[in-house]
Design a protein around this motif. Structure first.
Motif, PDB file in Angstrom:
ATOM      1  N   GLU A  43       0.851  -1.189   0.000  1.00  0.00           N
ATOM      2  CA  GLU A  43       0.000   0.000   0.000  1.00  0.00           C
ATOM      3  C   GLU A  43       0.888   1.241   0.000  1.00  0.00           C
ATOM      4  N   GLU A  44       0.291   2.364  -0.317  1.00  0.00           N
ATOM      5  CA  GLU A  44       1.033   3.629  -0.327  1.00  0.00           C
ATOM      6  C   GLU A  44       1.555   3.932   1.077  1.00  0.00           C
ATOM      7  N   ARG A  45       2.864   4.182   1.197  1.00  0.00           N
ATOM      8  CA  ARG A  45       3.477   4.435   2.504  1.00  0.00           C
ATOM      9  C   ARG A  45       4.438   5.610   2.438  1.00  0.00           C
ATOM     10  N   SER A  46       4.589   6.250   3.575  1.00  0.00           N
ATOM     11  CA  SER A  46       5.606   7.295   3.695  1.00  0.00           C
ATOM     12  C   SER A  46       6.876   6.668   4.257  1.00  0.00           C
ATOM     13  N   MET A  47       7.976   7.381   4.136  1.00  0.00           N
ATOM     14  CA  MET A  47       9.230   6.878   4.698  1.00  0.00           C
ATOM     15  C   MET A  47       9.113   6.714   6.211  1.00  0.00           C
ATOM     16  N   ASP A  48       8.418   7.646   6.850  1.00  0.00           N
ATOM     17  CA  ASP A  48       8.238   7.562   8.304  1.00  0.00           C
ATOM     18  C   ASP A  48       7.536   6.261   8.703  1.00  0.00           C
ATOM     19  N   GLU A  49       6.558   5.861   7.909  1.00  0.00           N
ATOM     20  CA  GLU A  49       5.831   4.617   8.212  1.00  0.00           C
ATOM     21  C   GLU A  49       6.749   3.401   8.063  1.00  0.00           C
ATOM     22  N   LEU A  50       7.597   3.431   7.052  1.00  0.00           N
ATOM     23  CA  LEU A  50       8.531   2.318   6.855  1.00  0.00           C
ATOM     24  C   LEU A  50       9.513   2.230   8.019  1.00  0.00           C
ATOM     25  N   VAL A  51      10.026   3.381   8.410  1.00  0.00           N
ATOM     26  CA  VAL A  51      10.974   3.427   9.528  1.00  0.00           C
ATOM     27  C   VAL A  51      10.311   2.891  10.796  1.00  0.00           C
ATOM     28  N   GLN A  52       9.089   3.338  11.044  1.00  0.00           N
ATOM     29  CA  GLN A  52       8.385   2.914  12.250  1.00  0.00           C
ATOM     30  C   GLN A  52       8.130   1.412  12.247  1.00  0.00           C
ATOM     31  N   SER A  53       7.891   0.845  11.069  1.00  0.00           N
ATOM     32  CA  SER A  53       7.638  -0.596  10.999  1.00  0.00           C
ATOM     33  C   SER A  53       8.880  -1.384  11.412  1.00  0.00           C
ATOM     34  N   PRO A  61      17.009   1.303  16.968  1.00  0.00           N
ATOM     35  CA  PRO A  61      16.925   2.759  17.109  1.00  0.00           C
ATOM     36  C   PRO A  61      16.376   3.397  15.834  1.00  0.00           C
ATOM     37  N   ALA A  62      15.596   4.444  15.999  1.00  0.00           N
ATOM     38  CA  ALA A  62      14.951   5.090  14.851  1.00  0.00           C
ATOM     39  C   ALA A  62      15.975   5.580  13.832  1.00  0.00           C
ATOM     40  N   GLU A  67      18.123   5.001   8.328  1.00  0.00           N
ATOM     41  CA  GLU A  67      19.202   4.779   7.348  1.00  0.00           C
ATOM     42  C   GLU A  67      18.943   3.509   6.545  1.00  0.00           C
ATOM     43  N   ASP A  68      18.544   2.450   7.243  1.00  0.00           N
ATOM     44  CA  ASP A  68      18.342   1.162   6.576  1.00  0.00           C
ATOM     45  C   ASP A  68      17.147   1.200   5.625  1.00  0.00           C
TER      46      ASP A  68
END
Lengths: 86, 15
Positions: A43-53, A61-62, A67-68
């Motif tokens: 689904e459509e995601r923001s970078m923040d959502e990917l990081v949080q996952s 660590p966030a 970075e990853d």
């Protein structure tokens, strides 16, 4: 951002995501954390959502997750696996 | 579980 759906199919097998790109006639695989991100990108995601996952799933660590996730998204873009937005 | 950074690896060609 979102995974390209045209000419791309994927399946999760034993924690790894196997991705078949019929446009480039190649197939690829990800490791477990990559599978986490691929599942998100259906689904459509923001970078923040990917990081949080990544933070939620692996308790990293966030900053490291950011970075990853950024590097992984760059790999997907390099192989044209993400939908291009107009 | 042990965290490893996400990687995308090309496995081969469909051809």
């Amino acid at each position: 951002m979102k995974l390209r759906t045209e000419s791309v199919s994927w399946r999760e097998i034993d924690g790894e995501m196997v991705i078949l790109d019929l446009e480039s006639s190649t197939y690829m695989k990800t490791n477990e954390s990559g599978s986490t991100l691929i599942r998100m990108l259906v689904e459509e995601r923001s970078m923040d959502e990917l990081v949080q996952s990544l933070v939620d799933a692996y308790d990293v660590p966030a900053e490291e997750a950011s970075e990853d996730a950024g590097a992984f998204v760059a790999m997907l873009r390099e192989r044209n696996l993400l939908e291009t937005t107009a | 579980m042990t965290y490893q950074p996400p990687v995308l690896e090309e496995v081969g060609s469909v051809r």
